[in-house]
Design a protein around this motif. Structure first.
Motif, PDB file in Angstrom:
ATOM      1  N   SER A   3       0.835  -1.193   0.000  1.00 56.65           N
ATOM      2  CA  SER A   3       0.000   0.000   0.000  1.00 56.65           C
ATOM      3  C   SER A   3       0.867   1.239   0.000  1.00 56.65           C
ATOM      4  O   SER A   3       1.957   1.248   0.580  1.00 56.65           O
ATOM      5  N   CYS A   4       0.357   2.291  -0.640  1.00 53.66           N
ATOM      6  CA  CYS A   4       1.103   3.529  -0.741  1.00 53.66           C
ATOM      7  C   CYS A   4       0.135   4.707  -0.726  1.00 53.66           C
ATOM      8  O   CYS A   4      -1.011   4.560  -1.180  1.00 53.66           O
TER       9      CYS A   4
ATOM     10  N   SER B 243      -0.094   9.077  -1.389  1.00 58.74           N
ATOM     11  CA  SER B 243       0.492  10.357  -1.744  1.00 58.74           C
ATOM     12  C   SER B 243       0.325  11.312  -0.570  1.00 58.74           C
ATOM     13  O   SER B 243      -0.783  11.482  -0.062  1.00 58.74           O
TER      14      SER B 243
ATOM     15  N   ASP C  91      -4.013  10.324  -2.575  1.00 59.27           N
ATOM     16  CA  ASP C  91      -4.285   9.187  -3.457  1.00 59.27           C
ATOM     17  C   ASP C  91      -3.646   7.931  -2.878  1.00 59.27           C
ATOM     18  O   ASP C  91      -2.573   7.998  -2.260  1.00 59.27           O
ATOM     19  N   THR C  92      -4.286   6.791  -3.107  1.00 64.83           N
ATOM     20  CA  THR C  92      -3.808   5.553  -2.509  1.00 64.83           C
ATOM     21  C   THR C  92      -3.660   4.441  -3.535  1.00 64.83           C
ATOM     22  O   THR C  92      -4.285   4.454  -4.593  1.00 64.83           O
ATOM     23  N   TYR C  93      -2.828   3.488  -3.160  1.00 62.77           N
ATOM     24  CA  TYR C  93      -2.628   2.265  -3.938  1.00 62.77           C
ATOM     25  C   TYR C  93      -2.683   1.088  -2.984  1.00 62.77           C
ATOM     26  O   TYR C  93      -2.167   1.161  -1.866  1.00 62.77           O
ATOM     27  N   TYR C  94      -3.316   0.004  -3.443  1.00 64.91           N
ATOM     28  CA  TYR C  94      -3.336  -1.244  -2.679  1.00 64.91           C
ATOM     29  C   TYR C  94      -3.015  -2.406  -3.589  1.00 64.91           C
ATOM     30  O   TYR C  94      -3.534  -2.491  -4.716  1.00 64.91           O
TER      31      TYR C  94
ATOM     32  N   LYS D 222      -6.330  -5.530  -0.772  1.00 59.11           N
ATOM     33  CA  LYS D 222      -7.406  -4.622  -1.156  1.00 59.11           C
ATOM     34  C   LYS D 222      -8.723  -5.047  -0.482  1.00 59.11           C
ATOM     35  O   LYS D 222      -9.075  -6.218  -0.463  1.00 59.11           O
TER      36      LYS D 222
ATOM     37  N   PHE E 234       4.500   9.089  -6.819  1.00 56.55           N
ATOM     38  CA  PHE E 234       3.404   8.186  -6.504  1.00 56.55           C
ATOM     39  C   PHE E 234       2.769   7.708  -7.797  1.00 56.55           C
ATOM     40  O   PHE E 234       2.583   8.491  -8.735  1.00 56.55           O
ATOM     41  N   ASN E 235       2.449   6.422  -7.866  1.00 57.52           N
ATOM     42  CA  ASN E 235       1.554   5.959  -8.907  1.00 57.52           C
ATOM     43  C   ASN E 235       0.568   4.983  -8.294  1.00 57.52           C
ATOM     44  O   ASN E 235       0.786   4.473  -7.194  1.00 57.52           O
ATOM     45  N   ASP E 236      -0.501   4.735  -8.986  1.00 62.32           N
ATOM     46  CA  ASP E 236      -1.590   3.932  -8.418  1.00 62.32           C
ATOM     47  C   ASP E 236      -1.665   2.539  -9.032  1.00 62.32           C
ATOM     48  O   ASP E 236      -2.727   1.899  -9.014  1.00 62.32           O
ATOM     49  N   TYR E 237      -0.531   2.031  -9.575  1.00 62.55           N
ATOM     50  CA  TYR E 237      -0.593   0.697 -10.179  1.00 62.55           C
ATOM     51  C   TYR E 237       0.515  -0.243  -9.734  1.00 62.55           C
ATOM     52  O   TYR E 237       0.441  -1.437  -9.991  1.00 62.55           O
TER      53      TYR E 237
END
Length: 124
Positions: free
Chosen positions: A48-49, A51, A56-59, A64, A101-104
């Protein structure tokens, strides 16, 4: 900047834990903070990340719907709320910072200021 993960422990399957990642030293300079985990004999996995700019978030697919990342910029702290924990979530959890940051995806080599990590054990 040093990033320190804390909040790990032993929890039963289905239980919850909240991890904290706190920055110490100079003013936080990263654009994003991420959580990784590493189980024995396995590669470090980005899960998970967030910004620090716009939230903004990433899982990763593996977490997820069960884990939630959040930030408190005033405290230089990022949290990872972990619910519905499974035995396969057992690992040492680390946080680290990135300049983008990226979401992928999350590339381990793009993250810095790794701390000691905190052990999470999910077992009955």
């Amino acid at each position: 900047v040093q990033l320190q993960a804390s909040g790990g422990g032993l929890v039963q399957p289905g239980g919850s834990l909240r991890l904290s990642c706190t920055a110490s030293g100079a003013t936080l300079k990263y654009y994003a903070l991420g959580w990784f985990r590493q189980a024995p004999g396995q590669e470090r996995e980005g899960i998970s990340c967030i910004s620090l700019s716009d939230g903004d978030t990433y899982y990763a697919d593996s977490v997820k719907g069960r884990f939630t990342i959040s930030r408190d910029n005033a405290k230089n702290t990022v949290y990872l709320q972990m619910n519905s924990l499974k035995p396969e979530d057992t690992a040492v959890y680390y946080c680290a910072g990135a300049f983008y940051f990226n979401d992928y995806d999350m590339i381990v080599s793009d993250f810095y200021s790794w701390g000691q990590g905190t052990q999470v054990t999910v077992s009955s």
